[in-house]
Design an enzyme around this catalytic site. Structure first.
Site, mmCIF file in Angstrom:
data_model
loop_
_atom_site.group_PDB
_atom_site.id
_atom_site.type_symbol
_atom_site.label_atom_id
_atom_site.label_comp_id
_atom_site.label_asym_id
_atom_site.label_seq_id
_atom_site.Cartn_x
_atom_site.Cartn_y
_atom_site.Cartn_z
ATOM 1 N N GLU A 244 0.798 -1.186 -0.171
ATOM 2 C CA GLU A 244 0.049 0.062 0.005
ATOM 3 C C GLU A 244 0.990 1.324 0.005
ATOM 4 O O GLU A 244 1.552 1.453 1.140
ATOM 5 C CB GLU A 244 -0.891 -0.059 1.247
ATOM 6 C CG GLU A 244 -1.909 -1.293 1.059
ATOM 7 C CD GLU A 244 -2.709 -1.266 2.422
ATOM 8 O OE1 GLU A 244 -2.598 -0.605 3.598
ATOM 9 O OE2 GLU A 244 -3.513 -2.275 2.382
ATOM 10 N N CYS B 82 -2.294 9.051 3.294
ATOM 11 C CA CYS B 82 -2.174 8.271 2.031
ATOM 12 C C CYS B 82 -3.206 8.589 1.088
ATOM 13 O O CYS B 82 -3.311 8.851 -0.337
ATOM 14 C CB CYS B 82 -1.683 6.885 2.015
ATOM 15 S SG CYS B 82 -2.966 5.946 2.643
#
Ligand code: NAD
Length: 502
Positions: free
Chosen positions: A270, A304
């Site tokens: 990720e 993020c």
């Protein structure tokens, strides 16, 4: 300035520096050779922790402890008991809630309410959710015909992958670490966690919880340190680690993938994003402003999934810029424990330098600075911290550096658009593909857009609304694989087919 420094050093004399050790085989372990590094508070740059840096020997010991756990009690434990133990882990985190909140606040400097309402409770929930997934997941079975007429039966079982290396970032340390440790343990693996060097606290505290609950020794291990030539590299290069799950920067992911190719170990990544927020003129205006504000500035922009590129339909562009500016200018800087604090510092001075270099670049490339662009003027006791002003720009070309590169700070560029096709092309014009947030009251358009923007997660009239059963991950350079709900099983288990001739 001199006065600020002396008052900061007075504080450091008063507050003890926390000693943080590695957690290996159920014991807190100081690395052989005694190498340590300091963690400074993002609030005022005071040294708050001294951390034992794991070397090759500690990583070897963690792998050995994890293997022994898999070959021992943990490897034989019935699913129901494992599930009950993970529920107990979540309950024990909840019982020690305040300690987790304090530990995470100390490391990140982010406001208490963010820890209390989101990061710590969701971290605890990660143990329950995935335990329940594994308890309820069905398996597949196929009957097949054979020439002798008796047939055969195929059925699949899921077995743990083995030892999982978990390499974590600093921006939501406990939440993102448990997001991986929860499913890994639920599936019966053992883990070795490498927290970020910036946020060693909560992963270590979790070791105490594991011991209290009676999780067998070696199932959960923590090694501290940095990336290259340190614990991160030793862990990801270790041939005894069966798979690696990583959250962090795309360039780090690339280095880890090279390490994982040795021994063909599986990876789940990720990584970074440069996410687009898209606001149509028919949106619920106040909700859209609020949503884009949260997506750009929550956690001081260190998310993020955050929105650093905002596209607003031209008829409401000016009004939107003014409204977002007003919200941004309403943030209240301060210590996390103070009730009226809504906004914290960046994680470190190093990260602040990076963010400020982008602030400078934006101006050099011709941005109009709508608000922010520098360092806030704060009282002496906070003046040494890693603070930056939340910042909005307009007027940059689409190829400007701050429009293309992930900054991971509290800033966004806002640009007008006129047509749906145009904004789809703009949103997709990036090497990243993590998430998007679309604001419109035309749901047909929302569905159409969401299907065409190349990301792992598209939010409509919302942002960061997470159902943990759903798939999470990114396309392009934002990630490899999906985690969440049953999707996590794909990474944390191997599906074994058993064929029985009848
Ligand atoms: P980072 O890549 O610098 O560090 C992450 C971790 O990797 C740290 O523990 C670090 O010590 C370790 N590491 C660094 N180099 C290594 C190496 N060569 N080998 C092994 N380990 C190594 O990331 P960061 O600065 O901590 O976090 C910010 C980044 O994380 C941003 O790019 C952000 O977008 C990304 N992020 C992504 C998600 C997501 O879900 N997609 C979530 C949060 C953060």
């Amino acid at each position: 300035m001199t006065q600020t420094k002396s008052s900061a050093s007075q504080v450091s004399r008063q507050i003890p520096v926390r000693q943080i050790e590695n957690f290996i085989g159920g014991e807190f372990v100081t690395a052989a050779g005694g190498k340590r590094f300091d963690k400074r508070s993002p609030l005022d740059n005071r040294i708050i922790s001294s951390i034992s840096e794991a070397g090759q020997a500690e990583v070897d010991a963690a792998v050995k402890a994890a293997r022994a756990a898999l070959q021992g009690e943990w490897g034989r434990i019935p699913t129901e008991k494992r599930v009950a133990m993970l529920h107990a882990v979540a309950d024990e985190i909840t019982r020690r809630f305040d300690e987790f909140v304090e530990a995470e606040m100390a490391d990140t400097g982010q406001p208490r309410h963010v820890m209390e309402q989101a990061f710590i409770p969701r971290g605890a929930a990660n143990f329950k959710i995935f335990a329940d997934v594994i308890k309820n997941v069905p398996t597949e079975a196929f009957q097949m015909a054979t020439p002798d007429g008796e047939g055969a039966l195929n059925y699949a079982i899921r077995v743990p992958k083995g030892i999982i290396g978990v390499v974590c970032p600093w921006n939501a340390p406990f939440l993102l670490m448990t997001w991986k440790v929860g499913p890994a343990l639920a599936c019966g693996n053992a883990v070795i966690v490498k927290p970020s060097e910036e946020t060693p606290n909560t992963a270590t505290l979790l070791g105490e919880v594991m011991n209290t609950v009676g999780i067998p020794k070696g199932v959960y291990n923590v090694v501290h340190g940095f990336g290259p030539d340190s614990a991160g590299a030793f862990l990801t290069e270790h041939p005894g680690v069966d798979a690696i799950t990583f959250t962090g920067e795309t360039r780090t992911g690339s280095a880890i993938m090279k390490a994982a190719s040795n021994g063909l170990r599986d990876v789940s990544f990720e990584m970074g994003g440069k996410n687009a927020g898209i606001v149509f003129a028919d949106c619920d205006f106040d909700k859209a402003v609020d949503g884009i504000f949260r997506s750009g500035f929550l956690n001081s922009g260190q998310v993020c999934l955050g929105t650093e590129r905002v596209y607003v339909e031209r008829p409401i562009f000016e009004r939107f810029v003014v409204a977002l500016k007003e919200k941004v200018e309403g943030v209240r800087f301060g210590r996390p424990e103070e009730h009226d604090t809504t906004y914290g510092p960046l994680i470190s001075h190093e990260h602040r330098e990076k963010v400020l270099s982008y602030y400078k670049k934006a101006v050099e490339e011709g941005a109009t600075v709508v608000t922010g662009g520098g360092v806030p003027d704060l009282p002496a006791e906070l003046a040494e911290g890693a603070w930056v002003q939340p910042t909005i720009w307009t007027g940059l070309p689409d190829d400007a550096t701050v429009v293309r590169e992930e900054i991971f700070g509290p800033c966004c560029h806002i640009r007008p658009f006129d047509a749906e096709e145009e904004v789809i092309a703009l949103a997709n014009d990036t090497e990243y593909g993590l998430s998007t947030t679309i604001w419109t009251s035309n749901l047909a358009r929302a569905h159409r857009m969401a299907a065409r923007i190349d990301v792992g997660i598209a939010w409509v009239n919302s942002w960061f609304l997470r159902d943990l059963r759903t798939a999470f991950g990114g396309t392009k350079q934002s990630g490899i694989g999906r985690e969440g709900g049953v999707h996590s099983l794909e990474f944390y288990t191997e599906l074994r087919n058993i064929c029985v001739k009848l």
